[in-house]
Design a protein around this motif. Structure first.
Motif, mmCIF file in Angstrom:
data_model
loop_
_atom_site.group_PDB
_atom_site.id
_atom_site.type_symbol
_atom_site.label_atom_id
_atom_site.label_comp_id
_atom_site.label_asym_id
_atom_site.label_seq_id
_atom_site.Cartn_x
_atom_site.Cartn_y
_atom_site.Cartn_z
ATOM 1 N N GLY A 15 48.436 50.369 33.305
ATOM 2 C CA GLY A 15 47.432 50.675 34.555
ATOM 3 C C GLY A 15 46.223 50.182 34.473
ATOM 4 N N TYR A 16 45.812 49.648 33.667
ATOM 5 C CA TYR A 16 44.195 48.831 33.976
ATOM 6 C C TYR A 16 43.927 48.503 35.160
ATOM 7 N N VAL A 17 43.057 49.090 35.990
ATOM 8 C CA VAL A 17 42.824 48.694 37.276
ATOM 9 C C VAL A 17 41.743 47.380 36.913
ATOM 10 N N PHE A 18 41.978 46.256 37.578
ATOM 11 C CA PHE A 18 41.112 45.198 37.405
ATOM 12 C C PHE A 18 40.439 44.636 38.651
ATOM 13 N N THR A 19 41.054 45.173 39.710
ATOM 14 C CA THR A 19 40.156 44.881 41.150
ATOM 15 C C THR A 19 40.694 46.115 42.234
ATOM 16 N N ALA A 20 39.396 46.442 42.532
ATOM 17 C CA ALA A 20 39.494 47.335 43.789
ATOM 18 C C ALA A 20 39.045 46.677 45.155
ATOM 19 N N PRO A 34 37.818 48.751 30.016
ATOM 20 C CA PRO A 34 36.957 49.416 29.229
ATOM 21 C C PRO A 34 37.827 49.832 27.942
ATOM 22 N N ASP A 35 36.951 50.202 26.903
ATOM 23 C CA ASP A 35 37.716 50.714 25.813
ATOM 24 C C ASP A 35 38.595 51.784 25.953
ATOM 25 N N THR A 36 38.282 52.619 26.842
ATOM 26 C CA THR A 36 39.146 53.854 27.199
ATOM 27 C C THR A 36 39.630 54.014 28.618
ATOM 28 N N LEU A 37 40.745 53.834 28.740
ATOM 29 C CA LEU A 37 41.483 53.797 30.226
ATOM 30 C C LEU A 37 41.762 55.129 30.758
ATOM 31 N N VAL A 38 41.547 55.316 32.161
ATOM 32 C CA VAL A 38 41.890 56.466 32.787
ATOM 33 C C VAL A 38 43.345 56.244 33.221
ATOM 34 N N PRO A 39 44.135 57.151 33.064
ATOM 35 C CA PRO A 39 45.549 56.892 33.433
ATOM 36 C C PRO A 39 45.499 56.560 35.007
ATOM 37 N N PHE A 40 46.331 55.691 35.206
ATOM 38 C CA PHE A 40 46.622 55.290 36.707
ATOM 39 C C PHE A 40 46.766 56.515 37.539
ATOM 40 N N GLU A 58 37.679 58.989 44.908
ATOM 41 C CA GLU A 58 36.202 59.552 44.554
ATOM 42 C C GLU A 58 35.726 58.540 43.295
ATOM 43 N N VAL A 59 36.726 58.632 42.249
ATOM 44 C CA VAL A 59 36.256 57.997 40.709
ATOM 45 C C VAL A 59 36.264 56.657 41.083
ATOM 46 N N VAL A 60 37.228 56.053 41.898
ATOM 47 C CA VAL A 60 37.066 54.536 42.011
ATOM 48 C C VAL A 60 35.921 53.948 42.744
ATOM 49 N N VAL A 61 35.717 54.801 44.046
ATOM 50 C CA VAL A 61 34.422 54.394 44.767
ATOM 51 C C VAL A 61 33.080 54.514 43.868
ATOM 52 N N GLY A 62 33.189 55.449 42.737
ATOM 53 C CA GLY A 62 31.926 55.519 42.054
ATOM 54 C C GLY A 62 31.805 54.216 41.100
ATOM 55 N N TRP A 63 33.027 53.638 40.595
ATOM 56 C CA TRP A 63 33.143 52.626 39.789
ATOM 57 C C TRP A 63 32.506 51.318 40.855
#
Length: 101
Positions: free
Chosen positions: A19-24, A48-54, A60-65
């Motif tokens: 579930g690692y998001v590599f591009t937004a 990242p070392d710790t992934l947020v489950p997809f 809101e979280v991804v816009v923050g990233w």
């Protein structure tokens, strides 16, 4: 009228295994109730070392990233460019056409 800038995520690219998001892919819309301008971009992320489950991600979280990866300076630059587009729509400084019919 005050300008409202709305950041949103149009698409995510991820690894299916974890579930690692590599591009937004994101959009930014500037609006002042009469005029609108928009921008589109894509940004990559390092794993990242710790992934947020997809399934637990929110826009809101991804816009923050996205904003964090872009840096505050670039976010300000994007929003200023959109404001300039709105200003040009309100009071055009360029035109096309011919002086005859």
């Amino acid at each position: 009228m005050a300008t409202t800038n709305t950041w949103s995520i149009s698409q995510l690219e991820r690894e299916t295994a974890d579930g690692y998001v590599f591009t937004a892919h994101y959009t930014v819309e500037a609006s002042d109730e009469t005029y609108k301008a928009g921008a589109y971009g894509s940004i990559g992320f390092e794993k990242p070392d710790t992934l947020v489950p997809f399934a637990d991600l929110t826009e809101e979280v991804v816009v923050g990233w996205v904003k964090s990866q872009l840096t505050a300076e670039k976010v300000t630059e994007v929003e200023a460019a959109l404001q300039a587009q709105l200003d040009e729509q309100k009071t055009p400084t360029k035109a096309s056409g011919t002086p005859w019919s």
